[in-house]
Each structure stands twice: as C-alpha cells, then as structure tokens.
Design an enzyme around this catalytic site. Structure first.
Site, PDB file in Angstrom:
ATOM      1  N   GLU A 165      -4.767  -5.788  -2.614  1.00 13.97           N
ATOM      2  CA  GLU A 165      -5.208  -6.709  -1.567  1.00 13.97           C
ATOM      3  C   GLU A 165      -5.752  -5.914  -0.383  1.00 13.97           C
ATOM      4  O   GLU A 165      -5.153  -4.916   0.032  1.00 13.97           O
ATOM      5  CB  GLU A 165      -4.022  -7.573  -1.111  1.00 13.97           C
ATOM      6  CG  GLU A 165      -4.330  -8.507   0.043  1.00 13.97           C
ATOM      7  CD  GLU A 165      -3.104  -9.283   0.516  1.00 13.97           C
ATOM      8  OE1 GLU A 165      -3.126  -9.788   1.650  1.00 13.97           O
ATOM      9  OE2 GLU A 165      -2.120  -9.382  -0.251  1.00 13.97           O
TER      10      GLU A 165
ATOM     11  N   GLU B 170      -7.745  -9.893  10.479  1.00 14.70           N
ATOM     12  CA  GLU B 170      -6.556 -10.749  10.449  1.00 14.70           C
ATOM     13  C   GLU B 170      -5.707 -10.560  11.707  1.00 14.70           C
ATOM     14  O   GLU B 170      -5.670  -9.481  12.297  1.00 14.70           O
ATOM     15  CB  GLU B 170      -5.714 -10.425   9.209  1.00 14.70           C
ATOM     16  CG  GLU B 170      -4.512 -11.334   9.032  1.00 14.70           C
ATOM     17  CD  GLU B 170      -3.691 -10.980   7.810  1.00 14.70           C
ATOM     18  OE1 GLU B 170      -3.031 -11.874   7.258  1.00 14.70           O
ATOM     19  OE2 GLU B 170      -3.694  -9.795   7.415  1.00 14.70           O
TER      20      GLU B 170
END
Length: 382
Positions: free
Chosen positions: A130, A135
């Site tokens: 990932e 973010e």
C-alpha cells in the site's frame, strides 16, 4: 537494406532511452469511466456512508464541470446516525511500476472530522502493499506519506526533505504501533489542508521503480517544465520529499496496485485522535457527534482535480494490467463491478497521544477483512 536497418536501429535506440511515456491520462473527460465506486461498510470504522455513482451524481457529490473532477460529500443534511454520505472510488486498472502525477487544486483536508486520502493498494493486503500518497486527518497541516507491507521491508533515512517518523514498513512490526508502516511527514504546510487549498494545490508525483519509491510535492507554480510538458524526467527534479529504499525488495512487496480516492470521517484515525486537537475537541465531545450534526462544516470537503497522469518507463514491460474481479461493494456505472475491496489506509501524525491504541484497533479491522480476500473469485483478465 542498409538504410532500413540503420533506421530500425535508430528507432530502437530512441525507444531504449525514451524515459517516461504517457500510459493513461485520467481527466474530466474519462474519469468516472475509469473508476469504480466502493459502497460497502468502511473498514476503518469511519462515520461514513459510501454511496454509488447514481446517488453521488444525483446529490451533487460528483461532477466534471469546467474540465475539472469534483468529488465531495453531503454538506446539507444532519445524518441519521449511520454516517455522512461520501465517495470512495478505485481505478479499474492495476499497475506495476510507473510515475503517477496528480494535479489537484483543492482537497478535503484541514477540516475537523475528515480523513481524506489519495492512495494505492494491491489485491492481497498487506502482501501486495500500500502507498499512502496524500493523507491526513482533522486540522492537520502536513501531508503524511506511508508504505504498508508484509514482513521484511524497512527503509533508511536517505536524501529527502521530509521527516522520517517510522522506518519499518511491516504492518505488524513489533517495535512500532500496529499498522504504522514506514511513515515520512512533509514539513511544508502547503502540502496538506488549508494552506494547500489557499495556494491552489499543486502536483504530487510518485515514482515506483524496482529499486525505490519516491514522492515529490510541487506547490502550485513550481511544477518542473518537463512534467508540465508531459515529458517527465524525475532525475532532473529536486530532492523528493519522501524516498523509500533500504532493506526492502520492492518487487516482492508491491504488485498490481490500484489507485484510490476517498473522504472518510472519524474512524480509527481521525476519531481516535480527536482529543489531541484543541480546536477540534472544542467543537464537540466526539468526532462522530461533530460530523453528524454539522453538515455545513463540510461544504469545502471536496477534491477538485485537473488530471492524474500515469507514465511508464520504456523499460517496463507489462507495467499496467487491466484485471477485473467482481467483489461485493463496488459499482462501475451499470456494468459489472471491478477490483478487490481496498483494505486499509495509513500514514499518521508523529507520535500523537493515543496513536498506539488507534493503530491496534485499525489493524484488527484490517486483519479480519484480509482473511476474506483468500476466498475471492479468480482474477479475470479484461
């Protein structure tokens, strides 16, 4: 014959040294044809209700007006207690290596209760990896970039401008909070949230090769001319804000990655650290309460994207694959749904109070769902 042979050799020589070439350009003209809508229960315990494309379109959560891709949330209604309506999309194409350049002028960050992310994830989490590219949560002002992997991947503090927070990418590393991953934080406050938006955003680019993974952030007005021209040469750019290399075999830890955009609320990050923000915690006792009863607070919780360009090196063979599966919870227009269910998002604040407990909660949720992936249907080649 000699001329033909010489011409062929010249063409082959040029191709060998062509650098990066455009593979896919995601724009307002094709965006929602290239992504699927995730509509299942949020795996990070978020106070959110992910809606399908029909609902998102009719309610004005998504549009492609003025040549830009808009993806927002419900900013009108007090929720009924199940969560605020939002959008979670995943690319139909899966990638192996490449340069991914997102030109975004506005993001949902900097707002209490929000947890937006632009990320990539493989089909078998965490074994296929990932990337958390853009973010953060609540009123954060700095982008948190994180990798999550299976065991045997760690990075060193190299030549990059960000701050290394945690170095072991293994999701369950014994010397780190569960699911902390290898986390690098951008020290530029224009990289996330309010200052990002007030500056008109910028371009964030991730380069994925067999030897390392690099992330650059170019605030609006600073994008390299070669990237603007569509002929990117990362070797000529300034130092990346994040670089992931060290004791990690990139090829064995990252595969068949799909692109994800979503705006979550609260959950096992934004909700868990609600009390660490004096501003956010002064607005409501809990994150869920604030998100439920204050719809107008999320009027600016939207993505506004100009383009996402995916480039492949001329040396990469079969770098992009269009693999389709049919799991529950995804909707692509009116056709069969695509993609395995995304399993996690990561990144984090630099050791905020309560982070350790928050990571444990989230890893349990992810771990439960990960066990279901082994029972998924066979891959179907599109």
């Amino acid at each position: 014959m000699y001329c033909s042979t010489f011409l062929l050799q010249a063409i082959l020589f040029e191709l060998c040294f062509a650098g990066y070439v455009l593979e896919t350009s995601y724009t307002s003209a094709n965006w929602f044809d290239q992504f699927s809508f995730f509509t299942s229960t949020d795996l990070n315990a978020g106070y959110v209700n992910y809606v399908d494309q029909t609902t998102a379109t009719s309610n004005g959560y998504v549009n492609t007006d003025n040549g830009l891709v808009y993806m927002g949330v419900d900013s009108t209604n007090v929720t009924n207690g199940t969560g605020r309506n939002s959008v979670h999309i995943t690319s139909n194409a899966a990638y192996n290596y490449g340069l991914f350049a997102l030109d975004v002028s506005h993001m949902p960050g900097g707002i209490c209760g929000t947890w937006p992310a632009f990320w990539m994830v493989g089909p078998n989490w965490p074994n296929d990896g990932e990337f958390d590219i853009l973010e953060g949560v609540n009123d954060n002002a700095n982008n948190a970039m994180t990798l999550h992997t299976s065991d045997g991947c760690s990075i060193t503090d190299g030549v990059f401008t960000g701050t290394l927070i945690t170095s072991n990418c293994y999701t369950y590393a014994p010397d780190q909070s569960n699911n902390a991953g290898c986390d690098i934080q951008d020290q530029n406050t224009q990289s996330y949230g309010n200052e990002f938006n007030s500056n008109g955003g910028g371009v964030i680019a991730l380069q994925w090769t067999s030897s390392d993974i690099n992330i650059w952030f170019f605030p609006r007005g600073t994008t390299p001319s070669d990237l603007e021209a569509g002929t990117p040469d990362p070797a000529s750019w300034k130092e990346p804000v994040a670089q992931y290399q060290g004791n990690c075999n990139i090829s064995s830890h990252f595969a068949d990655m799909r692109i994800v955009f979503n705006t979550d609320f609260c959950g096992t990050w934004a909700g868990a650290v609600w009390g660490t923000s004096s501003h956010c915690s002064s607005l409501a006792d809990t994150c869920n309460d604030y998100v439920q009863y204050n719809p107008s607070a999320f009027l600016n919780a939207f993505w506004l994207i100009k383009s996402l360009n995916v480039y492949q090196s001329s040396g990469d063979v079969a770098a992009v694959s269009h693999i389709a599966v049919s799991p529950a919870g995804h909707q692509k227009n009116k056709t069969a749904p695509l993609l395995s269910t995304p399993l996690a998002m990561g990144g984090g604040l630099p050791n905020p109070p309560g982070k350790r407990g928050m990571r444990k909660v989230r890893s349990k949720i992810v771990g439960t769902r990960a066990s279901e992936v082994s029972h998924m249907t066979d891959w179907l080649v599109a």
